[in-house]
Motif scaffolding. Structure first.
Motif, short mmCIF file in Angstrom:
data_model
loop_
_atom_site.label_atom_id
_atom_site.label_comp_id
_atom_site.label_asym_id
_atom_site.label_seq_id
_atom_site.Cartn_x
_atom_site.Cartn_y
_atom_site.Cartn_z
N ARG A 23 -3.02 0.34 -3.84
CA ARG A 23 -2.53 -1.00 -3.52
C ARG A 23 -1.86 -1.59 -4.76
O ARG A 23 -2.41 -1.51 -5.86
CB ARG A 23 -3.70 -1.87 -3.06
CG ARG A 23 -3.36 -3.34 -2.81
CD ARG A 23 -2.50 -3.55 -1.58
NE ARG A 23 -3.16 -3.13 -0.35
CZ ARG A 23 -4.09 -3.86 0.28
NH1 ARG A 23 -4.47 -5.02 -0.19
NH2 ARG A 23 -4.62 -3.42 1.40
N TYR A 24 -0.70 -2.21 -4.56
CA TYR A 24 0.07 -2.77 -5.67
C TYR A 24 0.51 -4.19 -5.37
O TYR A 24 0.82 -4.53 -4.22
CB TYR A 24 1.32 -1.93 -5.94
CG TYR A 24 1.02 -0.51 -6.37
CD1 TYR A 24 0.62 -0.22 -7.68
CD2 TYR A 24 1.14 0.54 -5.47
CE1 TYR A 24 0.35 1.08 -8.07
CE2 TYR A 24 0.86 1.85 -5.85
CZ TYR A 24 0.46 2.10 -7.16
OH TYR A 24 0.18 3.39 -7.53
N GLY A 25 0.56 -4.99 -6.43
CA GLY A 25 1.15 -6.32 -6.32
C GLY A 25 2.66 -6.24 -6.39
O GLY A 25 3.24 -5.20 -6.74
N ALA A 37 -10.89 5.11 -4.36
CA ALA A 37 -11.22 3.69 -4.34
C ALA A 37 -10.59 3.04 -5.55
O ALA A 37 -10.51 3.65 -6.63
CB ALA A 37 -12.73 3.47 -4.33
N GLN A 38 -10.15 1.79 -5.41
CA GLN A 38 -9.42 1.08 -6.45
C GLN A 38 -9.89 -0.37 -6.47
O GLN A 38 -9.93 -1.04 -5.44
CB GLN A 38 -7.91 1.14 -6.15
CG GLN A 38 -7.02 0.31 -7.02
CD GLN A 38 -5.61 0.21 -6.46
OE1 GLN A 38 -5.30 0.82 -5.43
NE2 GLN A 38 -4.76 -0.55 -7.11
N ARG A 39 -10.27 -0.87 -7.63
CA ARG A 39 -10.66 -2.27 -7.77
C ARG A 39 -9.41 -3.14 -7.89
O ARG A 39 -8.52 -2.86 -8.71
CB ARG A 39 -11.56 -2.43 -8.99
CG ARG A 39 -12.10 -3.84 -9.23
CD ARG A 39 -12.96 -4.40 -8.11
NE ARG A 39 -13.94 -3.47 -7.57
CZ ARG A 39 -15.13 -3.21 -8.13
NH1 ARG A 39 -15.47 -3.77 -9.29
NH2 ARG A 39 -15.97 -2.37 -7.55
N LEU A 40 -9.33 -4.19 -7.10
CA LEU A 40 -8.18 -5.08 -7.08
C LEU A 40 -8.42 -6.29 -7.99
O LEU A 40 -9.57 -6.62 -8.30
CB LEU A 40 -7.91 -5.53 -5.64
CG LEU A 40 -7.61 -4.40 -4.65
CD1 LEU A 40 -7.44 -4.95 -3.25
CD2 LEU A 40 -6.36 -3.62 -5.06
N THR A 77 0.84 -1.20 0.00
CA THR A 77 0.00 0.00 0.00
C THR A 77 0.88 1.24 0.00
O THR A 77 1.78 1.38 0.84
CB THR A 77 -0.93 0.00 1.23
OG1 THR A 77 -1.81 -1.14 1.14
CG2 THR A 77 -1.75 1.27 1.29
N LEU A 78 0.60 2.14 -0.94
CA LEU A 78 1.36 3.38 -1.10
C LEU A 78 0.49 4.56 -0.68
O LEU A 78 -0.66 4.68 -1.12
CB LEU A 78 1.78 3.56 -2.55
CG LEU A 78 2.70 4.76 -2.84
CD1 LEU A 78 4.15 4.38 -2.55
CD2 LEU A 78 2.55 5.20 -4.30
#
Length: 375
Positions: free
Chosen positions: A361-363, A301-304, A29-30
């Motif tokens: 959020r990043y992988g 908001a961000q869809r994962l 998470t950034l």
């Protein structure tokens, strides 16, 4: 002297608050504390600091990671006279590509940039800025607080620029030239110094540009070839929203802040997914009771990839992940507090706060240079 921490958010607890590893997407998470000096933090799924950038400019809202692991940072130019009182809070002006070790790989500037910028598929910048609205046009703008124009009597209007990294403007779109002014009123609680106060700009897959206007509770899609507005979602659905953007399915995900809704006396936030053709809400997240989730400004908001949604309740530095069925499976409260100081225009800017404009959020594929902290 009291031994009780007088900051309400710190007193409630910070750092990792909840984690369901079986249902969370995981990843990193950034976030960028908006009242900080220029620190960008990357935390792992356990809430532990995995990496940090210490940059020389305070944030001009936020930073995000690019697919190659480079940081795209929007910094704030300081020292210039504000165009109007709140300008000091949300203007930026500095765009940087930053390596993991903090080295600046590329930089561009624009003195009238504010709130948001992103990279186009061609590598150029797309950014929000302001220009003075011609007086005859400004007189037609409805709504807002009477007599609250900028100190020189102006209204500053939103413009969108495509800009190269060397500063050349290749495309310009002005709100006061293309929006239906009479049908885009300022909410009556907002000052007339800035219309309609854009806070989001990004590119859709077909090359169109999406822009969100907070003070008019409106999001639009702009055809770059014609500069015409081809899609619009207004205050019958939205209330001071942030970060409308396109999902892989073609729907639009929006953080709907929820201030000043006409159909309720209780402010609350929600995240909504909207079908572009029907403009119907096809998915939403609200808390239960709804007033437990509310950010009056900022947020995202961000869809994962696994279908979960990562949410930043920006005003209070609360970052969390929910399933499609709205179960919270991860929660973290930003532990870094800062202050804007005095004379920055709004009562919400007073005191120590842990607010973030957006979080992402990043992988692990976005941080190939990072040594994992723990599984």
């Amino acid at each position: 002297m009291t031994t009780v921490d007088q900051n309400t958010l710190r007193r409630r607890g910070t750092g990792l608050r909840a984690h369901d590893p079986a249902r969370s997407h995981g990843g990193y998470t950034l976030f960028t504390p908006i009242a900080g000096a220029g620190d960008v933090h990357l935390v792992d799924i356990h809430g532990e600091l995995a990496h940090q950038w210490r940059l020389p400019h305070p944030p001009g809202r936020h930073a995000q990671l690019l697919p190659d692991g480079t940081l795209f940072y929007q910094g704030k130019q300081t020292g210039s006279a504000p165009l109007f009182p709140i300008w000091d809070v949300y203007h930026g002006g500095i765009f940087q590509l930053v390596a993991p070790d903090g080295a600046v790989l590329r930089e561009a500037r624009h003195p009238y940039h504010h709130h948001d910028a992103s990279l186009l598929s061609n590598g150029n910048l797309i950014l929000l800025a302001v220009e003075p609205v011609p007086p005859a046009v400004a007189a037609r703008i409805p709504g807002g607080i009477p007599g609250s124009e900028a100190p020189d009597g102006r209204i500053w209007g939103d413009v969108v620029y495509e800009m190269t990294w060397t500063g050349d403007i290749l495309w310009r779109w002005a709100s006061f030239e293309h929006l239906d002014i009479e049908n885009t009123p300022l909410n009556r609680h907002f000052a007339r110094e800035h219309w309609p106060m854009a806070n989001t700009v990004n590119e859709l897959r077909d090359g169109s540009i999406m822009v969100g206007f907070r003070s008019a509770s409106t999001a639009v899609v702009i055809d770059r070839a014609t500069s015409q507005v081809t899609w619009r979602l207004g205050p019958d659905v939205l209330a001071q929203q942030h970060y409308p953007h396109e999902l892989e399915s073609g729907t639009i995900l929006v953080f709907d802040n929820g201030s000043y809704r006409d159909d309720t006396s209780v402010p609350y936030s929600r995240v909504i997914e909207v079908d572009r053709d029907s403009q119907k809400i096809v998915w939403s997240y609200e808390d239960n009771p709804p007033q437990n989730f509310y950010s009056p400004y900022m947020s995202s908001a961000q869809r994962l990839p696994n279908g979960n949604t990562f949410i930043a309740e920006g005003s209070f530095g609360r970052l969390f992940e929910v399933t499609p069925d709205s179960d919270v499976v991860w929660e973290y409260v930003v532990p870094y507090f800062g202050a804007f100081g005095t004379g920055v225009g709004l009562e919400s800017s007073r005191g120590a706060q842990n607010a973030v404009f957006r979080a992402y959020r990043y992988g692990p594929e976005y941080v190939p240079w990072l040594r994992p902290t723990r599984a």
